[in-house]
Design a protein around this motif. Structure first.
Motif, PDB file in Angstrom:
ATOM      1  N   PRO A 136      37.738  34.201  43.504  1.00 54.04           N
ATOM      2  CA  PRO A 136      39.047  33.498  43.376  1.00 54.04           C
ATOM      3  C   PRO A 136      38.692  32.065  42.473  1.00 54.04           C
ATOM      4  O   PRO A 136      37.496  31.404  42.823  1.00 54.04           O
ATOM      5  CB  PRO A 136      39.236  32.628  44.937  1.00 54.04           C
ATOM      6  CG  PRO A 136      38.638  33.912  45.704  1.00 54.04           C
ATOM      7  CD  PRO A 136      37.500  34.470  45.123  1.00 54.04           C
ATOM      8  N   PHE A 375      48.051  39.714  37.827  1.00 50.92           N
ATOM      9  CA  PHE A 375      47.954  38.473  38.280  1.00 50.92           C
ATOM     10  C   PHE A 375      48.750  37.342  37.823  1.00 50.92           C
ATOM     11  O   PHE A 375      48.961  36.682  36.855  1.00 50.92           O
ATOM     12  CB  PHE A 375      46.505  38.182  37.345  1.00 50.92           C
ATOM     13  CG  PHE A 375      45.328  39.142  37.637  1.00 50.92           C
ATOM     14  CD1 PHE A 375      44.630  38.929  38.644  1.00 50.92           C
ATOM     15  CD2 PHE A 375      45.099  40.161  36.475  1.00 50.92           C
ATOM     16  CE1 PHE A 375      43.494  40.175  38.967  1.00 50.92           C
ATOM     17  CE2 PHE A 375      44.431  41.161  36.761  1.00 50.92           C
ATOM     18  CZ  PHE A 375      43.324  40.840  38.028  1.00 50.92           C
ATOM     19  N   ASP A 377      49.122  34.502  38.931  1.00 50.87           N
ATOM     20  CA  ASP A 377      48.470  33.051  39.032  1.00 50.87           C
ATOM     21  C   ASP A 377      47.670  32.881  37.489  1.00 50.87           C
ATOM     22  O   ASP A 377      47.085  31.827  37.454  1.00 50.87           O
ATOM     23  CB  ASP A 377      47.771  32.790  39.989  1.00 50.87           C
ATOM     24  CG  ASP A 377      48.870  32.527  41.257  1.00 50.87           C
ATOM     25  OD1 ASP A 377      49.984  32.059  41.272  1.00 50.87           O
ATOM     26  OD2 ASP A 377      48.457  33.042  42.472  1.00 50.87           O
ATOM     27  N   THR A 406      43.115  33.755  39.277  1.00 51.16           N
ATOM     28  CA  THR A 406      43.499  33.318  40.594  1.00 51.16           C
ATOM     29  C   THR A 406      43.403  31.925  40.540  1.00 51.16           C
ATOM     30  O   THR A 406      42.683  31.335  39.847  1.00 51.16           O
ATOM     31  CB  THR A 406      43.211  34.269  41.578  1.00 51.16           C
ATOM     32  OG1 THR A 406      41.819  34.048  41.860  1.00 51.16           O
ATOM     33  CG2 THR A 406      43.314  35.577  41.560  1.00 51.16           C
TER      34      THR A 406
END
Length: 415
Positions: A136, A375, A377, A406
């Motif tokens: 992340p 994805f 983000d 992310t």
């Protein structure tokens, strides 16, 4: 050459659009200096470029229409030698061009393009699965991990080139578009890609497959008058290079544009704009091909009061076309998906119009839609102005595209 001192193109490609604006202000056709002191005419306006691209008095064949190349003034280690020494449908003229284009065009029919769709989707998902393994908030180079391998591997599939050979050839192509290379490197580039294509052709003669190379080898071996060995070698390389480099830079530029302007990305996500809008607006404002070496005047050509003499080389400035204020008077340098007129010439025009448009659009639409869906983000990891341009005035892209797929783990926890 007329019109005074030539403008020396920046071989490092530090400001392609700023340079295009300067050239456009100088006139529709102005002399420029290429590596090695070679002088050419840069075409910088939409109207003159479109006119020249469709003009039968303009050729891409150095061996037939460039006196400096014919008489040996152009060194065999000239920095751009690979762009003019090829003998294929890209550089052919007249009947030879028609013959080679007809042979190659069969590989890009709508039926074969549609049959390629499952492979496009499969490889796109494979690359996205690989990206999903990132931690992340980890910064990844999306050019290296997605924009580059997707079109490069797909085109290699089209010509039947195995992955190991493709990876080696990719280094040669990267060097070919680098306008900062030395004469010694230029000679190595020419020898490198011709050697790689010869190896591929030999493999396909031993074991033909369902690919473009096998089809062209068969055409060559059944009737050698239709395709010489050199044309065969150089045509396969042209497909590999043209089909990969431009699409790599397209992805790079499209992703950068969307991540730099969330409002534009929201237009796509909300259905107010389509991925086709993204494709054409990106090609308009950020042509992946900045300048294409070279064309030549078969006879004297008059362009808006400027005469390009017979035999002079011509450099088409694609980076200047879509931003020409006479074509797009409303903020031509801005990325705007709501723009009604997105006219561009990034696929070319006239007899050399790109044969692979259907495949290119399929790959672009599939790659972008699945990337942003997977994805949501996705974000740039550095400000856009910190992205470093490729060291070239031929291509328009970045050395790397650092992104976060992310949000960082700490930010997720905090929320």
């Amino acid at each position: 050459m007329e019109q005074g001192c030539p403008f020396a193109l920046d071989t490092t490609g530090r400001d392609i659009h700023g340079e295009a604006a300067v050239l456009r202000d100088r006139g529709p056709a102005v002399p420029v200096e290429l590596p090695g002191g070679v002088i050419a005419w840069s075409l910088n306006g939409h109207d003159v470029i479109k006119k020249v691209l469709g003009d039968p008095r303009v050729t891409k064949s150095a061996r037939n229409h460039w006196p400096a190349f014919q008489n040996g003034e152009i060194r065999p280690d000239w920095e751009l030698i690979s762009w003019v020494a090829m003998d294929n449908m890209v550089t052919a003229y007249g009947k030879d061009h028609v013959r080679l284009r007809k042979l190659t065009g069969k590989a890009f029919s709508p039926r074969r393009t549609e049959a390629f769709r499952p492979r496009v989707e499969e490889l796109t998902d494979e690359l996205l699965d690989g990206l999903a393994q990132a931690a992340p908030g980890e910064v990844v180079d999306l050019r290296e991990r997605f924009a580059y391998p997707l079109p490069a591997r797909l085109v290699a599939d089209l010509i039947g080139m195995p992955e190991e050979a493709r990876a080696k050839t990719a280094k040669v192509i990267d060097a070919m578009v680098d306008t900062t290379i030395t004469p010694e490197q230029a000679q190595a580039v020419l020898a490198g890609w011709r050697g790689a294509m010869a190896d591929l052709i030999a493999d396909k003669r031993r074991e033909p497959g369902e690919d473009i190379t096998s089809d062209l080898v068969a055409a060559r071996d059944e009737d050698g008058s239709r395709l010489t060995e050199e044309e065969l070698t150089d045509t396969i390389f042209a497909i590999l290079g043209a089909g990969s480099e431009t699409t790599i830079n397209f992805f790079d530029n499209a992703i950068t544009a969307l991540l730099s302007d969330p409002a534009q990305l929201e237009l796509v996500r909300s259905g107010q704009a389509t991925w086709d809008d993204v494709i054409d607006e990106t090609l308009r404002v950020e042509s992946p091909l900045a300048h294409l070496p070279l064309r030549y005047a078969v006879e004297d050509i008059e362009l808006d009061g400027v005469t390009i003499p017979k035999g002079d080389p011509i450099l088409v400035n694609y980076s200047a076309v879509g931003r020409d204020p006479r074509l797009h008077p409303d903020a031509p340098g801005s990325f705007d998906l709501t723009r009604a007129d997105k006219e561009h010439l990034s696929f070319g025009f006239g007899p050399h119009y790109c044969l692979g448009v259907g495949v290119a659009r399929l790959v672009a639409r599939t790659g972008l839609s699945r990337l942003f869906e997977r994805f949501p983000d996705l974000s740039l990891a550095v400000p856009r102005e910190e992205l470093q341009p490729l060291p070239t005035f031929i291509m328009n892209g970045h050395r790397a595209l650092p992104v976060r797929l992310t949000v960082p783990a700490l930010a997720t926890t905090a929320s």
